[in-house]
Design a protein around this motif. Sequence first.
Motif, mmCIF file in Angstrom:
data_model
loop_
_atom_site.group_PDB
_atom_site.id
_atom_site.type_symbol
_atom_site.label_atom_id
_atom_site.label_comp_id
_atom_site.label_asym_id
_atom_site.label_seq_id
_atom_site.Cartn_x
_atom_site.Cartn_y
_atom_site.Cartn_z
ATOM 1 N N THR A 101 0.619 -1.155 -0.053
ATOM 2 C CA THR A 101 -0.083 -0.133 0.070
ATOM 3 C C THR A 101 0.909 1.266 -0.112
ATOM 4 O OG1 THR A 101 -1.804 -1.078 1.317
ATOM 5 C CG2 THR A 101 -1.836 1.352 1.233
ATOM 6 N N LYS A 102 2.076 1.033 0.759
ATOM 7 C CA LYS A 102 3.121 2.359 0.833
ATOM 8 C C LYS A 102 3.699 2.467 -0.587
ATOM 9 C CE LYS A 102 4.103 1.938 5.732
ATOM 10 N NZ LYS A 102 5.346 1.677 6.617
ATOM 11 N N ASP A 103 3.747 1.388 -1.352
ATOM 12 C CA ASP A 103 4.650 1.618 -2.594
ATOM 13 C C ASP A 103 3.495 2.280 -3.478
ATOM 14 O OD1 ASP A 103 6.679 0.400 -1.807
ATOM 15 O OD2 ASP A 103 6.316 -1.603 -2.474
ATOM 16 N N ILE A 104 2.309 1.666 -3.541
ATOM 17 C CA ILE A 104 1.257 2.519 -4.596
ATOM 18 C C ILE A 104 1.009 3.845 -4.154
ATOM 19 C CG2 ILE A 104 -1.025 1.740 -3.486
ATOM 20 C CD1 ILE A 104 -1.893 1.137 -6.232
ATOM 21 N N ALA A 116 -2.090 12.835 0.770
ATOM 22 C CA ALA A 116 -3.573 12.736 1.373
ATOM 23 C C ALA A 116 -4.401 12.092 0.365
ATOM 24 C CB ALA A 116 -4.077 14.090 1.916
ATOM 25 N N THR A 117 -4.411 12.490 -0.613
ATOM 26 C CA THR A 117 -5.271 11.989 -1.882
ATOM 27 C C THR A 117 -4.878 10.632 -2.274
ATOM 28 O OG1 THR A 117 -5.602 14.300 -2.912
ATOM 29 C CG2 THR A 117 -6.219 12.536 -4.052
ATOM 30 N N ALA A 118 -3.645 10.417 -2.377
ATOM 31 C CA ALA A 118 -2.891 9.222 -2.588
ATOM 32 C C ALA A 118 -3.458 8.165 -1.629
ATOM 33 C CB ALA A 118 -1.440 9.122 -2.842
ATOM 34 N N LEU A 119 -3.347 8.179 -0.365
ATOM 35 C CA LEU A 119 -3.830 7.692 0.762
ATOM 36 C C LEU A 119 -5.066 7.197 0.564
ATOM 37 C CD1 LEU A 119 -1.796 8.986 3.518
ATOM 38 C CD2 LEU A 119 -1.603 6.688 3.020
ATOM 39 N N THR A 120 -5.899 8.211 0.460
ATOM 40 C CA THR A 120 -7.337 8.030 0.258
ATOM 41 C C THR A 120 -7.712 7.165 -0.736
ATOM 42 O OG1 THR A 120 -7.722 10.240 1.206
ATOM 43 C CG2 THR A 120 -9.518 9.130 -0.117
ATOM 44 N N ALA A 121 -6.896 7.694 -1.982
ATOM 45 C CA ALA A 121 -7.214 6.564 -3.137
ATOM 46 C C ALA A 121 -6.711 5.053 -2.968
ATOM 47 C CB ALA A 121 -6.559 7.117 -4.445
ATOM 48 N N ALA A 132 -3.994 -4.353 -8.961
ATOM 49 C CA ALA A 132 -4.170 -4.083 -10.353
ATOM 50 C C ALA A 132 -3.650 -2.641 -10.515
ATOM 51 C CB ALA A 132 -5.606 -4.162 -10.814
ATOM 52 N N GLY A 133 -3.832 -1.657 -9.836
ATOM 53 C CA GLY A 133 -3.414 -0.197 -9.963
ATOM 54 C C GLY A 133 -1.998 -0.216 -9.804
ATOM 55 N N HIS A 134 -1.358 -0.954 -8.730
ATOM 56 C CA HIS A 134 0.043 -0.892 -8.750
ATOM 57 C C HIS A 134 0.675 -1.383 -9.958
ATOM 58 C CE1 HIS A 134 3.411 -1.850 -5.623
ATOM 59 N NE2 HIS A 134 3.767 -0.901 -6.438
ATOM 60 N N LEU A 135 0.088 -2.464 -10.404
ATOM 61 C CA LEU A 135 0.928 -3.013 -12.026
ATOM 62 C C LEU A 135 0.689 -1.788 -12.798
ATOM 63 C CD1 LEU A 135 -0.590 -6.678 -11.700
ATOM 64 C CD2 LEU A 135 1.817 -5.941 -11.326
ATOM 65 N N ARG A 136 -0.343 -1.371 -12.963
ATOM 66 C CA ARG A 136 -0.418 -0.498 -14.084
ATOM 67 C C ARG A 136 0.445 0.888 -13.867
ATOM 68 N NH1 ARG A 136 -6.783 -1.226 -13.863
ATOM 69 N NH2 ARG A 136 -7.016 -2.631 -15.463
ATOM 70 N N VAL A 137 0.152 1.641 -12.562
ATOM 71 C CA VAL A 137 1.008 2.598 -12.188
ATOM 72 C C VAL A 137 2.384 2.649 -12.286
ATOM 73 C CG1 VAL A 137 1.106 4.482 -10.645
ATOM 74 C CG2 VAL A 137 -1.055 3.679 -11.062
ATOM 75 N N GLU A 138 2.896 1.529 -11.527
ATOM 76 C CA GLU A 138 4.315 1.512 -11.505
ATOM 77 C C GLU A 138 5.109 0.447 -12.592
ATOM 78 O OE1 GLU A 138 7.335 -0.988 -8.684
ATOM 79 O OE2 GLU A 138 5.513 -0.168 -7.710
ATOM 80 N N LEU A 139 4.340 -0.327 -13.356
ATOM 81 C CA LEU A 139 4.922 -1.118 -14.234
ATOM 82 C C LEU A 139 4.293 -0.963 -15.690
ATOM 83 C CD1 LEU A 139 5.393 -4.550 -12.182
ATOM 84 C CD2 LEU A 139 7.139 -2.528 -12.602
#
Length: 237
Positions: A101-104, A116-121, A132-139
Motif C-alpha cells: 500500500t505504501k508503494d502504490i 493525502a489524496t494518494a492515501l485516500t485512493a 491491479a492499480g500498482h501494476l498499471r501505475v508502476e509497471l
Amino acid sequence: MSYETHNAQQDSGLAAKLNWLRAGVLGANDGIVSTAGIIVGVVAAGSSASAILTAGVAAVTAGAVSMALGEYVSVSAQRDTERELVTIHREAHDKDPASETKDIVTSLQELGMSRATALTAAEEMSPQQRLAGHLRVELGLDEEDLTSPWAAAAASAFSFVLGSILPLIVAIVAPQGAKAWMTIVATLMALAITGSISARISEGSRTKAVTRLVTGGGLALLVTFGIGWVFGTTVGA
C-alpha cells in the motif's frame, strides 16, 4: 478513477499501440526491402523469369516465417517477464499488504497526487484493485491484457507478406528487360508510403521518415543489384 491514474493507463495504451506500430512497420519494410533485394539481385544475375518468380516466392515465404518466429520468441520472452512480475507483486501484496500500500501511495504521489489524496485512493481500493492499480501505475502492466505472442507473430508475418506484394507483383508482370528498374521504382514507392503512414500515426516528421526509408532501401537495392550483376558476369564468363 483519478485523472493521474487515467493518464497513466492512457500512456500505457499508447505505448502498446506504438509498439504494435513499430512491429507492423518493421515487418512491412522488411518484406518490401528483402523481397525486392532478392528479386533485383536475381534479375541482375540474368536469371530466367521462372527463376525470378521462384526466388521471389521463396523470399516471401521464408521471410514471413522468419519474422513470425522471431516475433513469437521475442514476445514470449516479454510475456514470461510480465507474468513473473505479476506473480512477484501478487505474492508481495499477499505477504505484506501494508508495505505494498505504501508503494502504490508513493507511485501515485510520483504522478502528482498529494499524499493525502494518494492515501485516500489506496484505501478506497479493494486488495485486487490495489494490485491491479500498482501494476498499471508502476509497471504499465494489465494482468488481463498481457501481450499475446501468437497475435504478434501473426501480425508480423501478415505485415511482411503485405509489404512483399507490390515488388513481387511488379517483378512478375514487368517485361524481362525492365524487371530490375521497375521493381526498384515500385520498392521505393512502397517505402515512401509506409514512411508516410508511420509518420502520420506517430505524429512524426513525414519528410524524415520517408527519407530514411527510401535512402536505406535504395542502398540495399543498389548493393544486391551489384552483387547479382557481378555474380552473373562471373558465372557467364
